[in-house]
Design a protein around this motif. Structure first.
Motif, PDB file in Angstrom:
ATOM      1  N   VAL A 135       0.869  -1.162   0.031  1.00  0.00           N
ATOM      2  CA  VAL A 135       0.081   0.015   0.098  1.00  0.00           C
ATOM      3  C   VAL A 135       0.768   1.316   0.073  1.00  0.00           C
ATOM      4  CG1 VAL A 135      -1.984   1.130   1.156  1.00  0.00           C
ATOM      5  CG2 VAL A 135      -1.862  -1.487   1.261  1.00  0.00           C
ATOM      6  N   ASP A 136       1.537   1.560  -1.162  1.00  0.00           N
ATOM      7  CA  ASP A 136       2.406   2.773  -1.283  1.00  0.00           C
ATOM      8  C   ASP A 136       1.392   3.998  -1.428  1.00  0.00           C
ATOM      9  OD1 ASP A 136       5.297   1.738  -1.456  1.00  0.00           O
ATOM     10  OD2 ASP A 136       4.267   0.588  -2.789  1.00  0.00           O
ATOM     11  N   ASN A 137       0.439   3.789  -2.396  1.00  0.00           N
ATOM     12  CA  ASN A 137      -0.547   4.822  -2.536  1.00  0.00           C
ATOM     13  C   ASN A 137      -1.802   4.466  -1.936  1.00  0.00           C
ATOM     14  OD1 ASN A 137       0.999   6.477  -4.538  1.00  0.00           O
ATOM     15  ND2 ASN A 137       1.487   4.374  -5.266  1.00  0.00           N
ATOM     16  N   PHE A 138      -2.786   5.383  -1.505  1.00  0.00           N
ATOM     17  CA  PHE A 138      -3.909   5.130  -1.040  1.00  0.00           C
ATOM     18  C   PHE A 138      -4.717   6.344  -1.037  1.00  0.00           C
ATOM     19  CE2 PHE A 138      -1.449   7.121   2.282  1.00  0.00           C
ATOM     20  CZ  PHE A 138      -2.681   7.843   3.207  1.00  0.00           C
ATOM     21  N   GLY A 139      -6.104   6.143  -0.994  1.00  0.00           N
ATOM     22  CA  GLY A 139      -7.049   7.170  -0.568  1.00  0.00           C
ATOM     23  C   GLY A 139      -7.206   8.021  -1.713  1.00  0.00           C
ATOM     24  N   SER A 140      -6.884   7.361  -3.075  1.00  0.00           N
ATOM     25  CA  SER A 140      -7.382   8.049  -4.206  1.00  0.00           C
ATOM     26  C   SER A 140      -7.926   7.096  -5.353  1.00  0.00           C
ATOM     27  CB  SER A 140      -6.211   8.792  -4.944  1.00  0.00           C
ATOM     28  OG  SER A 140      -5.191   7.756  -5.237  1.00  0.00           O
ATOM     29  N   ALA A 427      -6.185   1.974   8.920  1.00  0.00           N
ATOM     30  CA  ALA A 427      -7.293   1.281   9.056  1.00  0.00           C
ATOM     31  C   ALA A 427      -7.444   0.551   7.853  1.00  0.00           C
ATOM     32  CB  ALA A 427      -8.578   2.166   9.262  1.00  0.00           C
ATOM     33  N   ALA A 428      -7.422  -0.803   7.720  1.00  0.00           N
ATOM     34  CA  ALA A 428      -7.455  -1.451   6.784  1.00  0.00           C
ATOM     35  C   ALA A 428      -8.381  -2.435   6.485  1.00  0.00           C
ATOM     36  CB  ALA A 428      -5.814  -2.211   6.509  1.00  0.00           C
ATOM     37  N   ILE A 429      -9.175  -2.531   5.334  1.00  0.00           N
ATOM     38  CA  ILE A 429     -10.018  -3.587   4.957  1.00  0.00           C
ATOM     39  C   ILE A 429      -9.175  -4.422   4.386  1.00  0.00           C
ATOM     40  CG2 ILE A 429     -12.192  -4.132   4.058  1.00  0.00           C
ATOM     41  CD1 ILE A 429     -13.276  -1.755   4.396  1.00  0.00           C
ATOM     42  N   THR A 430      -8.894  -5.666   4.700  1.00  0.00           N
ATOM     43  CA  THR A 430      -7.672  -6.182   4.206  1.00  0.00           C
ATOM     44  C   THR A 430      -8.001  -8.096   4.482  1.00  0.00           C
ATOM     45  OG1 THR A 430      -5.194  -6.660   4.176  1.00  0.00           O
ATOM     46  CG2 THR A 430      -6.062  -6.093   6.211  1.00  0.00           C
ATOM     47  N   GLY A 495      -5.543  -2.680  -3.975  1.00  0.00           N
ATOM     48  CA  GLY A 495      -4.754  -3.851  -4.756  1.00  0.00           C
ATOM     49  C   GLY A 495      -5.664  -5.029  -4.353  1.00  0.00           C
ATOM     50  N   TYR A 496      -5.395  -6.289  -5.273  1.00  0.00           N
ATOM     51  CA  TYR A 496      -5.748  -7.711  -4.834  1.00  0.00           C
ATOM     52  C   TYR A 496      -4.804  -8.458  -4.233  1.00  0.00           C
ATOM     53  CZ  TYR A 496      -9.652  -5.904  -7.766  1.00  0.00           C
ATOM     54  OH  TYR A 496     -10.757  -5.027  -8.306  1.00  0.00           O
ATOM     55  N   GLY A 497      -4.575  -8.165  -2.879  1.00  0.00           N
ATOM     56  CA  GLY A 497      -3.451  -9.256  -2.009  1.00  0.00           C
ATOM     57  C   GLY A 497      -3.533  -8.954  -0.841  1.00  0.00           C
ATOM     58  N   CYS A 498      -2.536  -9.493  -0.122  1.00  0.00           N
ATOM     59  CA  CYS A 498      -2.600  -9.701   1.404  1.00  0.00           C
ATOM     60  C   CYS A 498      -2.474  -8.258   2.093  1.00  0.00           C
ATOM     61  CB  CYS A 498      -1.781 -10.714   1.785  1.00  0.00           C
ATOM     62  SG  CYS A 498      -1.817 -12.509   1.245  1.00  0.00           S
ATOM     63  N   THR A 499      -1.522  -7.411   1.377  1.00  0.00           N
ATOM     64  CA  THR A 499      -1.318  -6.171   1.801  1.00  0.00           C
ATOM     65  C   THR A 499      -0.967  -6.001   3.330  1.00  0.00           C
ATOM     66  OG1 THR A 499      -3.495  -5.382   1.899  1.00  0.00           O
ATOM     67  CG2 THR A 499      -2.466  -4.897  -0.072  1.00  0.00           C
ATOM     68  N   THR A 500      -1.739  -5.109   4.059  1.00  0.00           N
ATOM     69  CA  THR A 500      -1.722  -4.738   5.614  1.00  0.00           C
ATOM     70  C   THR A 500      -1.367  -6.049   6.304  1.00  0.00           C
ATOM     71  OG1 THR A 500      -2.495  -2.583   5.136  1.00  0.00           O
ATOM     72  CG2 THR A 500      -2.269  -3.513   7.424  1.00  0.00           C
ATOM     73  N   CYS A 501      -2.251  -7.091   5.953  1.00  0.00           N
ATOM     74  CA  CYS A 501      -2.373  -8.255   7.159  1.00  0.00           C
ATOM     75  C   CYS A 501      -0.616  -9.040   7.129  1.00  0.00           C
ATOM     76  CB  CYS A 501      -3.284  -9.203   6.569  1.00  0.00           C
ATOM     77  SG  CYS A 501      -3.777 -10.644   7.663  1.00  0.00           S
ATOM     78  N   ILE A 502      -0.118  -8.851   6.098  1.00  0.00           N
ATOM     79  CA  ILE A 502       1.125  -9.578   6.134  1.00  0.00           C
ATOM     80  C   ILE A 502       2.338  -8.610   6.525  1.00  0.00           C
ATOM     81  CG2 ILE A 502       0.609 -11.550   4.858  1.00  0.00           C
ATOM     82  CD1 ILE A 502       2.199 -10.002   2.656  1.00  0.00           C
TER      83      ILE A 502
END
Length: 889
Positions: A135-140, A427-430, A495-502
């Protein structure tokens, strides 16, 4: 796996489904012949019994193995058996090193005069690229595109290698990046539930089963699919036809009845179940859910519970096939022929559950009235630390007692605000745990809609993200008209992936990160994930809470953890009136009607019709050719590993360990994240220095997880977690140790190099639950490459213990009631282990610890090499060496 020639119990038979005839091994025949009382056998063991019948070969599976399992009784003697999975599931962090090892085996076979083309997965092996997006970019609105572009730039070499593997190896497929999370793709598409495998002029039908290189492989247990997470080492062996040696586990029955009350979710349920089972103690056991409550839970609800089996410690969290399973298969666009086979086979084989199914015999039982479940979070650093939402504020206030009370003024992106301990900065829905569940995802969207309509907004210091495990989620959020409201609250698709959880949460804005670091603030992350271990989510975030997707949105609105969401307002509306969570929480009826209106079978059919295709970048990528991989000398991502260097065709004799020094003294609950972190690589760490020396600039470092195809990076990153506390170097955090006997403080890797140069074997001392967490093979591989020959701990997590054996590291266990403190061990001693030369399963050996003054403490330890097969792995120097030698015979 084809049906073997042996058929000692005469169970082979035909099953006709429509016009198709299948060959099966009929379980009921064992009952007819008085060999088994099948209705008393837990469903999970019935599937294991079929596996033994089908795989009987007189070598790995013998007639008496089948008889012993058929006559299983609760709490009877444990029997070693061999389980052969039908397929293997991989994700890219663990999958890349697995494919690297297979490529290295091809190289080794050729050098030893064999045919490298013999090295292929013998069963379907499916890899889903899901662990690399950050999650390099967010909120857009362009966050997803930018993150996908960065992901490709960082990982193009790894991805080209995987595409080579998909071309070079038989039975190996790759789901490209930006498609979904492996476990969600598994339940929505890959899972067969019942396999139909052509074999000559007949078709064999048998229960779907698998092992996966991710601990949350258990999510597929929600469909009645038998399997769990293993290390990459075991998965590689399984791909090459090596069965998993295991002791028939205890099976704990978990009875569910009633119905979840209004205001609660499947997340609240799984966190309650996790707390209960951790207290019960189910490590190494199967948990099987039963009771009338199952009929009130959808497959996605069950998937949320099954997913977190590693968190509650079980090998599996199993749900038998029933009508709800068939409905889910229909809904997710499985073929009518496949569904008909699943129904006919499971009913014929006594593998189909109804509310009137007799209760099987279990080793132990628990019970939960679903009506007693309440809104819940878990944290701040363990998934089993459940806190009722109404108590979350009070619980967190205790967490920050004594922490910095500063309020730091921060400016960021045009906003100006004060930041203090308790601020929710992520705050991540992940995570597949919750994003596979339409009710939870649409619930989050409905809450966002109501919040926006009341004029609420998230706090400016919160980094928000939406990372579903499947493109279907995007489709149904759009169909429901809810995407615009999530976007308004900056929960844009990232993105479609594990992101914040990992731990791929990406950087916090510079000003916010600096305020936290410079003022030692206790910042908070709230995520809909399954893991919240210390240091995992983000290096600057010390308190991490697991919560349902709607609660993630709520905490983003609140902006603080020290707010009671049950009694205090989230904010004020356009008229200045306070807005409470209960006022914007969607009702079950609203959620249910939205699911019915917005989620369709066609969405699953469309997205999964092209699941292996990939985008334009994937298709345009240059791919290496040939049966042997062309290793690039200058690569910093993919390196030929040293496991088979100078390997003789026959293994040497086992030998005792003498003169070992301690590399690390570790406490309780040291996770595989501590041992082999997946996150960012520090510039001044041994791995960072290696990369800089190779010409890699710090912004190009990527993560440890992404560089698991390079053993040079990974062994330098072993024991490199910034939160690791090595008690051999007291007062330090991170990858520090003392080099003995001189006591010079240095990086663990640097000390290991010095010991290796001096020919000194290494030891690790640890506490309880050593190696808990992810099924991370590099936690064992890195340990071995550093020169560690043995670990002495109070207890082990199942997968890590197995991985240590698989890498030729001896897991030793203190006698019950003993530990490092009670024995007075400091880690400054020199260790000998006597009795290894005559190793046998679960043998007791003598450990001698000699202090500097010449005093010797003699300890009896249990060798956690549990089966005869594991003794063979250890003797060969590891499971891969064992398999390679078998293939050369």
């Amino acid at each position: 796996m084809t049906i073997s020639a042996a058929n000692s119990f005469g169970t082979r038979d035909k099953l006709n489904v429509g016009a198709q005839s299948f060959e099966i091994h009929r379980l009921e025949a064992l009952e007819t012949k008085g060999i088994s009382h099948l209705s008393k056998l837990p469903f999970s063991l019935r599937i294991l019994l079929e596996n033994l019948l089908r795989c009987e070969d007189g070598r790995f599976v013998r007639k008496d193995d089948i008889a012993a399992l058929a006559k299983w009784t609760p709490n009877g003697p444990q029997k070693e058996i061999a389980f052969m999975p039908a397929r293997v599931l991989l994700q890219d962090f663990t999958g890349v090193p697995a494919v690297v090892d297979l490529a290295a085996m091809r190289e080794a076979v050729q050098k030893m005069g064999g045919n490298p083309k013999r090295i292929n997965p013998l069963f379907p092996a499916e890899l889903v690229i899901d662990h690399s997006v950050q999650v390099d970019n967010f909120g857009s609105n362009n966050a997803f595109g930018l993150n996908a572009e960065l992901e490709f730039l960082r990982n193009v070499e790894r991805y080209a290698f995987l595409r080579w593997g998909a071309k070079a190896f038989r039975n190996f497929k790759v789901v490209p990046p930006d498609t979904g999370i492996c476990h969600q793709v598994n339940i929505e598409y890959l899972a067969r539930v019942v396999c139909a495998m052509p074999n000559g002029n007949r078709v064999e039908a048998y229960p779907d089963s698998l092992v996966g290189t991710d601990s949350h492989t258990t999510m597929v247990n929600s469909l009645g699919v038998f399997g769990w997470g293993v290390g990459g080492i075991e998965a590689e062996a399984a791909m090459l036809g090596q069965p998993l040696s295991m002791l028939v586990p205890e099976v704990v029955g978990f009875k569910l009845h009633g119905r979840l009350p209004e205001g609660t979710t499947a997340t609240d349920l799984v966190l309650t179940v996790t707390e209960m089972l951790r207290k019960k103690g189910v490590v190494g056991k199967f948990v099987e859910f039963y009771g009338s409550g199952l009929s009130t839970l959808s497959v996605p609800d069950r998937a949320t519970i099954a997913n977190m089996a590693p968190e509650y410690g079980a090998t599996m969290g199993f749900f038998p096939v029933d009508d709800e399973t068939l409905a889910y298969l229909h809904f997710t666009a499985r073929s009518h022929e496949q569904i008909a086979l699943v129904e006919a086979y499971c009913k014929e084989q006594m593998l189909f559950r109804t509310d009137s199914t007799p209760e099987p015999a279990f080793s132990d039982k628990l019970e939960l009235d679903l009506a007693s479940v309440e809104p819940t979070v878990a944290g701040p650093k363990r998934p089993q630390d459940r806190v009722a939402l109404k108590n979350a504020k009070a619980s967190f206030v205790k967490v920050v007692e004594g922490a910095s009370a500063k309020h730091v003024h921060v400016k960021n992106n045009g906003d100006s605000f004060d930041l203090s301990s308790g601020a929710v900065v992520i705050a991540a829905i992940t995570s597949c745990t919750n994003t596979s569940n339409p009710s939870l995802m649409l619930g989050a969207g409905l809450l966002a809609k109501k919040a926006v309509e009341r004029g609420l907004d998230i706090k400016p210091w919160v980094k928000t993200s939406l990372a579903p495990g499947s493109k279907v989620v995007t489709d149904y959020l759009l169909a429901a008209g809810l995407t615009q409201y999530l976007d308004k609250l900056k929960f844009n698709l990232v993105g479609y992936g594990c992101t914040t959880c990992i731990g791929n949460s990406g950087p916090l804005p510079d000003s916010i990160g600096a305020a936290i670091k410079d003022n030692n603030l206790v910042a908070v992350a709230v995520l809909s994930g399954n893991r919240n271990f210390e240091g995992r989510i983000h290096p600057l975030v010390r308190a991490n809470y697991l919560a349902s997707p709607p609660l993630v949105v709520a905490y983003a609105l609140a902006g603080r953890m020290d707010l009671d969401l049950t009694t205090e307002p989230l904010g004020t509306d356009k008229a200045g009136k306070p807005v409470y969570l209960r006022e914007i929480w969607p009702t079950p009826q609203e959620v249910e009607s939205t699911v019915r209106a917005a989620v369709s079978t066609e969405q699953y059919r469309k997205e999964y019709s092209e699941v292996f295709e990939g985008d334009a970048r994937w298709k345009a990528m240059p791919v290496p050719e040939g049966d042997l991989y062309k290793w690039e000398e200058n690569s910093t991502y993919i390196k030929l590993p040293p496991y088979f260097e100078n390997m003789p065709k026959t293994p040497g004799a086992l030998a005792d360990i003498h003169g070992a020094r301690v590399l690390a003294v570790l406490g309780d609950s040291v996770t595989t994240d501590h041992i082999s972190p997946a996150g960012s690589i520090a510039v001044d760490s041994p791995a960072g220095k290696y990369l800089v020396a190779k010409g890699v600039r710090p912004h190009e470092f990527n993560s440890y997880g992404a560089r698991r195809g390079n053993h040079e990076v990974m062994m330098r990153g072993t024991f490199a977690n910034i939160r690791l506390r090595n008690q051999l170097a007291p007062g330090t955090e991170g990858s520090w140790t003392l080099h003995l006997p001189g006591g010079e403080k240095m990086f663990i890797y640097d000390a290991a190099v010095k010991y290796r140069e001096d020919g000194v074997p290494l030891f690790v001392l640890a506490g309880k639950e050593y190696g808990s967490g992810s099924s991370r093979d590099w936690a064992a591989k890195g340990t071995r490459l550093l020169g560690v020959r043995a670990v002495l701990a109070e207890s082990y997590e199942r997968i890590h213990r197995s991985n240590l054996v698989g890498m030729g590291v001896l897991p030793l266990e203190y006698k019950a009631g003993e530990n490092r403190e009670s024995l007075g061990l400091t880690g400054h001693e020199v260790f000998d282990v006597e009795g290894v030369a005559s190793l046998a399963p679960r043998k007791h050996v003598t450990v001698k610890a000699k202090s500097a003054d010449g005093t010797v403490k003699t300890i009896t330890a249990l060798v956690r090499v549990d089966t005869p097969e594991e003794v063979s792995y250890y003797q060969h120097g590891g499971i891969l060496q064992y398999v390679l030698r078998q293939m050369l015979e």
